[in-house]
Design an enzyme around this catalytic site. Structure first.
Site, PDB file in Angstrom:
ATOM      1  N   CYS A 140     -11.758 -40.989  32.098  1.00 53.89           N
ATOM      2  CA  CYS A 140     -11.218 -42.250  31.466  1.00 53.89           C
ATOM      3  C   CYS A 140     -11.448 -43.518  31.951  1.00 53.89           C
ATOM      4  O   CYS A 140     -11.475 -44.427  31.235  1.00 53.89           O
ATOM      5  CB  CYS A 140      -9.516 -41.976  31.542  1.00 53.89           C
ATOM      6  SG  CYS A 140      -8.932 -41.703  33.121  1.00 53.89           S
ATOM      7  N   HIS A 220      -3.951 -46.854  33.359  1.00 53.20           N
ATOM      8  CA  HIS A 220      -4.852 -47.617  34.631  1.00 53.20           C
ATOM      9  C   HIS A 220      -4.904 -49.142  34.272  1.00 53.20           C
ATOM     10  O   HIS A 220      -4.772 -49.573  33.073  1.00 53.20           O
ATOM     11  CB  HIS A 220      -6.149 -47.036  34.786  1.00 53.20           C
ATOM     12  CG  HIS A 220      -6.201 -45.523  34.846  1.00 53.20           C
ATOM     13  ND1 HIS A 220      -5.814 -44.857  35.999  1.00 53.20           N
ATOM     14  CD2 HIS A 220      -6.695 -44.458  34.084  1.00 53.20           C
ATOM     15  CE1 HIS A 220      -6.079 -43.494  36.258  1.00 53.20           C
ATOM     16  NE2 HIS A 220      -6.466 -43.298  34.688  1.00 53.20           N
TER      17      HIS A 220
HETATM   18  N1  LIG Z   1      -5.122 -36.621  32.230  1.00 47.48           N
HETATM   19  C1  LIG Z   1      -6.017 -37.616  32.106  1.00 47.48           C
HETATM   20  O1  LIG Z   1      -5.560 -39.008  32.560  1.00 47.48           O
HETATM   21  C2  LIG Z   1      -7.649 -37.541  32.159  1.00 47.48           C
HETATM   22  C3  LIG Z   1      -8.131 -36.260  32.496  1.00 47.48           C
HETATM   23  N2  LIG Z   1      -9.330 -36.201  32.297  1.00 47.48           N
HETATM   24  C4  LIG Z   1     -10.107 -34.902  32.753  1.00 47.48           C
HETATM   25  O2  LIG Z   1      -9.850 -34.133  31.833  1.00 47.48           O
HETATM   26  C5  LIG Z   1      -9.780 -32.671  32.333  1.00 47.48           C
HETATM   27  C6  LIG Z   1      -8.354 -31.993  31.857  1.00 47.48           C
HETATM   28  O3  LIG Z   1      -7.575 -32.741  32.315  1.00 47.48           O
HETATM   29  P1  LIG Z   1      -6.062 -32.681  31.661  1.00 47.48           P
HETATM   30  O4  LIG Z   1      -6.054 -32.548  30.355  1.00 47.48           O
HETATM   31  O5  LIG Z   1      -5.286 -33.833  32.122  1.00 47.48           O
HETATM   32  O6  LIG Z   1      -5.396 -31.300  32.385  1.00 47.48           O
HETATM   33  P2  LIG Z   1      -4.071 -30.539  31.955  1.00 47.48           P
HETATM   34  O7  LIG Z   1      -3.511 -29.973  33.235  1.00 47.48           O
HETATM   35  O8  LIG Z   1      -3.018 -31.474  31.196  1.00 47.48           O
HETATM   36  O9  LIG Z   1      -4.682 -29.363  31.123  1.00 47.48           O
HETATM   37  C7  LIG Z   1      -5.377 -28.607  31.692  1.00 47.48           C
HETATM   38  C8  LIG Z   1      -5.271 -27.257  30.463  1.00 47.48           C
HETATM   39  O10 LIG Z   1      -6.077 -26.330  30.932  1.00 47.48           O
HETATM   40  C9  LIG Z   1      -5.457 -25.048  31.113  1.00 47.48           C
HETATM   41  N3  LIG Z   1      -5.775 -24.169  32.138  1.00 47.48           N
HETATM   42  C10 LIG Z   1      -5.370 -24.393  33.641  1.00 47.48           C
HETATM   43  N4  LIG Z   1      -6.099 -23.521  34.175  1.00 47.48           N
HETATM   44  C11 LIG Z   1      -6.978 -22.975  33.453  1.00 47.48           C
HETATM   45  C12 LIG Z   1      -7.824 -22.226  33.660  1.00 47.48           C
HETATM   46  N5  LIG Z   1      -7.967 -21.410  34.962  1.00 47.48           N
HETATM   47  N6  LIG Z   1      -8.497 -21.526  32.730  1.00 47.48           N
HETATM   48  C13 LIG Z   1      -8.494 -22.147  31.499  1.00 47.48           C
HETATM   49  N7  LIG Z   1      -7.596 -23.033  31.191  1.00 47.48           N
HETATM   50  C14 LIG Z   1      -6.847 -23.439  32.274  1.00 47.48           C
HETATM   51  C15 LIG Z   1      -4.232 -25.496  31.076  1.00 47.48           C
HETATM   52  O11 LIG Z   1      -3.443 -24.535  30.571  1.00 47.48           O
HETATM   53  P3  LIG Z   1      -1.804 -24.076  31.067  1.00 47.48           P
HETATM   54  O12 LIG Z   1      -1.003 -25.358  31.016  1.00 47.48           O
HETATM   55  O13 LIG Z   1      -1.447 -23.161  29.932  1.00 47.48           O
HETATM   56  O14 LIG Z   1      -2.020 -23.501  32.446  1.00 47.48           O
HETATM   57  C16 LIG Z   1      -4.054 -26.902  30.179  1.00 47.48           C
HETATM   58  O15 LIG Z   1      -3.850 -26.464  28.914  1.00 47.48           O
HETATM   59  C17 LIG Z   1      -9.942 -32.921  33.870  1.00 47.48           C
HETATM   60  O16 LIG Z   1     -11.429 -32.595  34.093  1.00 47.48           O
HETATM   61  C18 LIG Z   1      -9.338 -34.223  34.004  1.00 47.48           C
HETATM   62  O17 LIG Z   1      -9.844 -34.810  35.266  1.00 47.48           O
HETATM   63  C19 LIG Z   1     -10.254 -37.176  31.714  1.00 47.48           C
HETATM   64  C20 LIG Z   1      -9.678 -38.443  31.304  1.00 47.48           C
HETATM   65  C21 LIG Z   1      -8.249 -38.729  31.719  1.00 47.48           C
HETATM   66  O1  LIG Z   2     -10.346 -39.013  35.150  1.00 49.06           O
HETATM   67  C1  LIG Z   2      -9.334 -39.563  35.545  1.00 49.06           C
HETATM   68  O2  LIG Z   2      -9.324 -40.630  36.683  1.00 49.06           O
HETATM   69  P1  LIG Z   2     -10.541 -41.417  37.465  1.00 49.06           P
HETATM   70  O3  LIG Z   2     -11.379 -41.905  36.437  1.00 49.06           O
HETATM   71  O4  LIG Z   2      -9.751 -42.178  38.166  1.00 49.06           O
HETATM   72  O5  LIG Z   2     -11.097 -39.834  38.063  1.00 49.06           O
HETATM   73  C2  LIG Z   2      -8.040 -39.301  34.837  1.00 49.06           C
HETATM   74  O6  LIG Z   2      -7.098 -40.538  34.926  1.00 49.06           O
HETATM   75  C3  LIG Z   2      -7.382 -38.312  35.749  1.00 49.06           C
HETATM   76  O7  LIG Z   2      -7.309 -38.595  37.047  1.00 49.06           O
HETATM   77  P2  LIG Z   2      -6.469 -37.669  38.186  1.00 49.06           P
HETATM   78  O8  LIG Z   2      -7.530 -36.911  38.918  1.00 49.06           O
HETATM   79  O9  LIG Z   2      -5.778 -38.910  38.729  1.00 49.06           O
HETATM   80  O10 LIG Z   2      -5.617 -36.735  37.197  1.00 49.06           O
END
Ligand SMILES: NC(=O)C1=CN([C@@H]2O[C@H](COP(=O)(O)OP(=O)(O)OC[C@H]3O[C@@H](n4cnc5c(N)ncnc54)[C@H](OP(=O)(O)O)[C@@H]3O)[C@@H](O)[C@H]2O)C=CC1
Ligand SMILES: O=C(OP(=O)(O)O)[C@H](O)COP(=O)(O)O
Length: 337
Positions: A140, A220
């Site tokens: 992000c 952020h």
């Molecule tokens: N949140 C943010 O601000 C941002 C995140 N990202 C990136 O995106 C990715 C996802 O992050 P985010 O959406 O925040 O994560 P979340 O924790 O919100 O969601 C993760 C999802 O993956 C599922 N999951 C967990 N463990 C497993 C597993 N072993 N196998 C398959 N599925 C699994 C979870 O299911 P359940 O809940 O049922 O366990 C949940 O649905 C990461 O790489 C993160 O760094 C990128 C930009 C911004």
């Molecule tokens: O990809 C992100 O941040 P980053 O650009 O600081 O790695 C998302 O905001 C998730 O960050 P987190 O690793 O603090 O959950």
């Protein structure tokens, strides 16, 4: 219609699923969850086929009365492309599954660039992912940096970038993350990973970033100092950004002087989940002093990478060769400004 599976229906995954469903050249064939909680129930209510991310947990979904369509392995078999939105570092294990099934994959910024050897931003390097087996949408924060810096690089050229990244402590639902009452250098070393990450989609970028965590969940916030290759005015910079989509120039004097007010603005846009896919830049913050551009922007971390994931699907599946055409198509379907 390209068949898209979303592995991990969390903060990013559920937004990507809804964005895919809005496009006319792709469809959601399934989403995965590991826990039978409210998100699992709501995915089914929305009409998505739900698959169990950890196959041994199938029984717990039956016990919770949640209808599933199979395990994550069944879902992968059905797909043309998997958007992997599982938490960071689960990717390497999943990649073996995708490769075995001969399915393409898109990863998120929580995974390392070395996993795919290729990262993606719609404006930065779309063409490099055309027809490839897998790519990684940068995080992000890196997406936010690329959105505002790439048009400046194209317009005037950039000698050097320095950025101070003020990062939200956790997402709004994350009750166990923090800090609650501190400012935390994160990492306490320089540079943070964001600078090198930018260079994976804006090749050759000369950038150093430092990053902090603060007690907020909304957005952020970035503070940029950019040495330009030539003399330009503030109006030139504004003109460049006004012509680009996925960037918003907003005025503090209009009552938008903080991330909280940006999020209130997003609510007024009336979108699902109050998302702000665009990167808002405070217009008053833009200044050029001795050939150096200064500005401040914010990033709605939960949603800014979502349109990039849609464009990445088009690139991998070669649905559209031209990045600008994909960007325009995604923007139109999602109502992005
Ligand atoms: N949140 C943010 O601000 C941002 C995140 N990202 C990136 O995106 C990715 C996802 O992050 P985010 O959406 O925040 O994560 P979340 O924790 O919100 O969601 C993760 C999802 O993956 C599922 N999951 C967990 N463990 C497993 C597993 N072993 N196998 C398959 N599925 C699994 C979870 O299911 P359940 O809940 O049922 O366990 C949940 O649905 C990461 O790489 C993160 O760094 C990128 C930009 C911004
Ligand atoms: O990809 C992100 O941040 P980053 O650009 O600081 O790695 C998302 O905001 C998730 O960050 P987190 O690793 O603090 O959950």
């Amino acid at each position: 219609m390209v068949k898209v599976a979303i592995n991990g229906y969390g903060t990013i995954g559920k937004r990507v699923a809804d964005a895919v469903a809005l496009q006319d050249d792709m469809e959601v064939i399934g989403v995965s969850k590991t826990r039978p909680n409210y998100e699992s129930k709501m995915a089914v209510q929305k009409g998505y086929n739900l698959y169990v991310g950890i196959p041994e947990r199938e029984k717990s979904f039956a016990e919770a009365g949640i209808e599933i369509s199979g395990t994550v392995d069944d879902m992968i078999e059905e797909a043309d492309v998997v958007v992997d939105c599982t938490p960071g570092n689960i990717g390497p294990e999943n990649l073996k599954k995708y490769q075995k099934a001969g399915v393409k994959a898109i990863y998120q910024g929580g995974e390392k660039h070395t996993l795919t050897g290729l990262s993606f931003n719609s404006f930065g390097n779309y063409a490099d992912s055309l027809g490839k087996d897998c790519t990684r949408v940068v995080s992000c924060n890196t997406t936010g940096l690329t959105r505002s810096l790439k048009p400046i690089e194209d317009f005037v050229g950039i000698k050097k970038i320095r950025a101070v990244m003020v990062r939200r402590g956790g997402d709004p639902y994350q009750v166990n993350k923090g800090p609650i009452n501190a400012v935390v250098p994160n990492p306490p070393t320089v540079p943070s990973h964001h600078g090198p990450d930018l260079a994976t989609v804006m090749y050759g970028a000369n950038i150093v970033t430092v990053a902090l965590l603060v007690p907020t969940t909304l957005m952020h916030q970035h503070n940029l100092m950019v040495e330009l290759r030539d003399d330009v005015s503030v109006d030139d910079i504004i003109d460049v950004w006004e012509k680009r989509s996925r960037i918003l120039l907003l005025n503090a004097k209009d009552g938008l002087g903080s991330t909280a007010e940006f999020m209130e603005y997003a609510k007024e846009l009336g979108r699902s989940r109050n998302d702000l896919f665009e990167i808002p830049i405070w217009k008053e913050s833009i200044n050029v002093v001795d050939g150096e551009l200064f500005y401040m922007q914010a990033v709605h971390q939960e949603s800014d990478v979502v349109p990039e994931n849609i464009d990445a699907i088009r690139a991998l599946l070669e649905l559209e060769e031209n990045n600008e055409k994909s960007i325009a198509k995604t923007n139109k379907a999602m109502g992005i400004l």
